[in-house]
Motif scaffolding. Sequence first.
Motif, mmCIF file in Angstrom:
data_model
loop_
_atom_site.group_PDB
_atom_site.id
_atom_site.type_symbol
_atom_site.label_atom_id
_atom_site.label_comp_id
_atom_site.label_asym_id
_atom_site.label_seq_id
_atom_site.Cartn_x
_atom_site.Cartn_y
_atom_site.Cartn_z
ATOM 1 N N ILE A 70 0.832 -1.220 0.000
ATOM 2 C CA ILE A 70 0.000 0.000 0.000
ATOM 3 C C ILE A 70 0.855 1.255 0.000
ATOM 4 N N ASP A 71 2.140 1.104 0.371
ATOM 5 C CA ASP A 71 3.012 2.285 0.351
ATOM 6 C C ASP A 71 3.277 2.754 -1.078
ATOM 7 N N GLN A 72 2.902 1.933 -2.076
ATOM 8 C CA GLN A 72 3.069 2.352 -3.470
ATOM 9 C C GLN A 72 1.987 3.357 -3.880
ATOM 10 N N LEU A 73 0.927 3.455 -3.066
ATOM 11 C CA LEU A 73 -0.174 4.366 -3.388
ATOM 12 C C LEU A 73 -0.088 5.616 -2.526
ATOM 13 N N GLU A 74 -0.318 6.760 -3.138
ATOM 14 C CA GLU A 74 -0.378 8.008 -2.378
ATOM 15 C C GLU A 74 -1.657 8.723 -2.788
ATOM 16 N N PRO A 75 -2.374 9.324 -1.841
ATOM 17 C CA PRO A 75 -3.550 10.105 -2.237
ATOM 18 C C PRO A 75 -3.072 11.333 -2.999
ATOM 19 N N TYR A 76 -3.869 11.794 -3.948
ATOM 20 C CA TYR A 76 -3.460 12.968 -4.730
ATOM 21 C C TYR A 76 -3.976 14.230 -4.042
ATOM 22 N N ARG A 77 -3.045 15.058 -3.549
ATOM 23 C CA ARG A 77 -3.432 16.339 -2.939
ATOM 24 C C ARG A 77 -2.545 17.437 -3.497
ATOM 25 N N THR A 78 -3.147 18.579 -3.812
ATOM 26 C CA THR A 78 -2.325 19.772 -4.080
ATOM 27 C C THR A 78 -3.038 20.939 -3.442
ATOM 28 N N ALA A 79 -2.400 22.106 -3.469
ATOM 29 C CA ALA A 79 -3.013 23.272 -2.821
ATOM 30 C C ALA A 79 -4.354 23.546 -3.472
ATOM 31 N N ARG A 87 4.568 19.204 8.696
ATOM 32 C CA ARG A 87 5.647 18.693 9.530
ATOM 33 C C ARG A 87 6.594 17.800 8.726
ATOM 34 N N THR A 88 5.988 17.024 7.801
ATOM 35 C CA THR A 88 6.807 16.109 6.990
ATOM 36 C C THR A 88 7.828 16.874 6.168
ATOM 37 N N LEU A 89 7.387 18.021 5.609
ATOM 38 C CA LEU A 89 8.302 18.830 4.799
ATOM 39 C C LEU A 89 9.384 19.409 5.701
ATOM 40 N N HIS A 90 8.964 19.799 6.894
ATOM 41 C CA HIS A 90 9.906 20.329 7.881
ATOM 42 C C HIS A 90 11.001 19.298 8.140
ATOM 43 N N LEU A 91 10.596 18.044 8.283
ATOM 44 C CA LEU A 91 11.568 16.995 8.602
ATOM 45 C C LEU A 91 12.493 16.716 7.432
ATOM 46 N N SER A 92 11.910 16.683 6.197
ATOM 47 C CA SER A 92 12.794 16.344 5.069
ATOM 48 C C SER A 92 13.758 17.484 4.756
ATOM 49 N N LEU A 93 13.390 18.712 5.138
ATOM 50 C CA LEU A 93 14.318 19.821 4.897
ATOM 51 C C LEU A 93 15.170 20.122 6.122
ATOM 52 N N THR A 150 15.494 11.781 -1.708
ATOM 53 C CA THR A 150 16.589 12.482 -2.397
ATOM 54 C C THR A 150 17.538 13.131 -1.406
ATOM 55 N N VAL A 151 16.953 13.821 -0.420
ATOM 56 C CA VAL A 151 17.798 14.512 0.577
ATOM 57 C C VAL A 151 18.634 13.488 1.330
ATOM 58 N N ARG A 152 17.989 12.357 1.664
ATOM 59 C CA ARG A 152 18.719 11.314 2.394
ATOM 60 C C ARG A 152 19.874 10.795 1.542
ATOM 61 N N GLY A 153 19.586 10.604 0.254
ATOM 62 C CA GLY A 153 20.613 10.105 -0.669
ATOM 63 C C GLY A 153 21.762 11.091 -0.828
ATOM 64 N N LEU A 154 21.421 12.375 -1.007
ATOM 65 C CA LEU A 154 22.465 13.394 -1.189
ATOM 66 C C LEU A 154 23.353 13.503 0.037
ATOM 67 N N LYS A 155 22.719 13.405 1.215
ATOM 68 C CA LYS A 155 23.501 13.536 2.440
ATOM 69 C C LYS A 155 24.432 12.367 2.639
ATOM 70 N N SER A 156 23.967 11.164 2.235
ATOM 71 C CA SER A 156 24.825 9.995 2.454
ATOM 72 C C SER A 156 25.751 9.776 1.254
ATOM 73 N N GLY A 157 25.712 10.763 0.315
ATOM 74 C CA GLY A 157 26.664 10.719 -0.799
ATOM 75 C C GLY A 157 26.309 9.753 -1.904
ATOM 76 N N MET A 188 3.332 12.235 -2.754
ATOM 77 C CA MET A 188 4.345 11.535 -3.543
ATOM 78 C C MET A 188 5.591 12.411 -3.664
ATOM 79 N N TYR A 189 5.377 13.700 -3.930
ATOM 80 C CA TYR A 189 6.475 14.643 -4.066
ATOM 81 C C TYR A 189 7.319 14.675 -2.786
ATOM 82 N N LEU A 190 6.617 14.742 -1.649
ATOM 83 C CA LEU A 190 7.321 14.807 -0.360
ATOM 84 C C LEU A 190 8.167 13.579 -0.123
ATOM 85 N N ARG A 191 7.584 12.431 -0.497
ATOM 86 C CA ARG A 191 8.305 11.182 -0.265
ATOM 87 C C ARG A 191 9.592 11.143 -1.089
ATOM 88 N N TRP A 192 9.487 11.572 -2.353
ATOM 89 C CA TRP A 192 10.683 11.583 -3.198
ATOM 90 C C TRP A 192 11.696 12.601 -2.695
#
Length: 637
Positions: free
Chosen positions: A13-22, A251-257, A470-477, A462-466
């Motif tokens: 089920i983690d492959q599915l994300e609800p579609y939300r935008t502003a 909060r999720t965006l806060h954490l990823s940034l 990405t941030v995790r990947g960039l930080k770990s090189g 979906m955007y947030l998850r990616w």
Amino acid sequence: EGGDRLNVPLYRIDQLEPYRTAGDGDAPPPRLHRLGAPTWRRQRDKTRAAIRAMAAELLDLYARRQLAHGYAFPPDTPWQRELESAFLYEDTPDQRRASDEVKRDMERARPMDRLLVGDVGYGKTEVAVRAAFKAVQAGKQVAVLVPTTILAEQHGRTFRERLADYPVRIEVLSRFRSAKEAGPIVQRLTGGEVDVVIGTHRLLSADVTFKDLGLLIVDEEHRFGVRHKERLKALKLSVDVLTLTATPIPRTLHLSLAGLRDLTLLETAPKDRSPVLTFVEPWDDALLEEAMARELDRGGQVYFVHNRIETIDTIAARVETLAPRARFAVAHGQMRESDLEAVMGRFVRGEVDILVSTMIVESGLDVPNANTMIVDRADRLGLAQLYQLRGRVGRSHRRAFCYLLVPDLVDDQAEERLQVLEHHTDLGSGYRIALRDLELRGAGNLLGGEQSGHVQAVGFDMYLRWLEETVRGLKSGEGGRGEREEFAPPDVTLDAPAHLPDEYVADDDTKLDFYRRLARAEQPGEIQAVRDELRDRFGPLPADAERLLLVAELRALGARAGLETVLIKGDEARLTFRRDAAPRLAGLQVALEAVQFEADVRRAVPLSLRLRRLGGESIGPGLVRALTAVLRDHQRN
């Protein structure tokens, strides 16, 4: 074209994300892609590339700031402590933390870039005043940049009141100052004779130069244009910057940034606030007459919001007949800017009792004396807008009232929005619900315009998850690919149901949240945390729920062991390894014997085993124990 169907197992089920935008209502609906067509893959790759570019740029700016040499402010002085203890209200824990974090950043030698996110009236300005005072005592100048002239005047008043007992020279630069008045202020700024200047984007003009700027405070940065933002970016490398915003971010965006921007959230309401009493009513002359009379009798002021310019004068005349002794003014976005600011100024100074206006009062006005808000045709406004409007009142210790006027018949969605507001009057409660829409807007502001198109295309979650990957990947090189080195989790099939039954967890949203957490769990500890939470909230786990957790454990362990499929039936199991996995058969054999399982090799490449339980615990938990032992030995070696 529609009609395509894809069945997704619960554990994927983690492959599915609800579609939300502003939800501004004017964005076109997203394009739907056909199953199996390459268009979605192209969209995904494009979005990921954009995220990678943005994250890399943020990291680069962050790294340059780490290396840049700013000014390290000295520790707090007795005056600083005196100013802080003279604050009229008691600090909320969040406010104290924000204040400490900002001062700690200022005392470091690298330039500060902190974003302070807090609801209207949660004490952001006080944190800014303290930071400004700290900078001035070190002999530095402070610039406070705000989006509107009214706000510049308001901040000017607040700063002057708070710093009245100290030798701090404060000036306001805005359109209320004529060129004749502004000229000397600019000269004194250059000569270092002004300590704190508060102004609109006029401060970013080429003719404004500072003798020794040490701190820049920006209020609602997203409301400035691209050109102004570029100027700000240049400043950020050399001076300490504190950005304030009332538009919350998720909060999720806060954490990823978290590693890219320093963020502080103010989420606790000040002590002496009482919640705004909210009523949803049809238009009733007697009710409105009483509501306005009550506010005026206690010396207060009233907002009356009618969001249609064509009919605002008619409504104003009608309201005027209901409160004949009140002083009236009308404000809307099509007035000349100078006239509009003059009207707003009069309301702020208390020269107007009832302000009839469009949505332009939605953000930024701070009039503690206005504690009744009446919104005409509230059914036409979004939740975030209504929430923001209601936030205009209840800014002091007085009891505030909000009347949402609606026709007798409203559609279901509007009814739902109004219900949320009527019932969640508590400060902070339902804040999360009312702010879902706002948070999306806040995220858009923070991420910037170019990213908003990508968010629109793939949906916010979906955007947030990616972004997080990405941030995790960039930080770990890993170059920001964000993919893990491990194998994908195996497909696990049991011969009995594995889910959360309705009679155990009744709420669908809660259930989905648990499913999603289990599907994303990579460590046994994460699964154990879900087990503990379920037991704590809903009592002992039924067999179906235990099996669901078993599937999650087998998937997490199987991914690390290189399994492709796990099939369990009765007292037997079939394990198939991936072709590129290299399982150590001897270690596996020992671990299986330890839990009393007999293993038959059915195929050598890729390795396939048939297991039979001879005794001991049942086959699922036994297999978890065996795989855990194998992986532990593998780590030791």
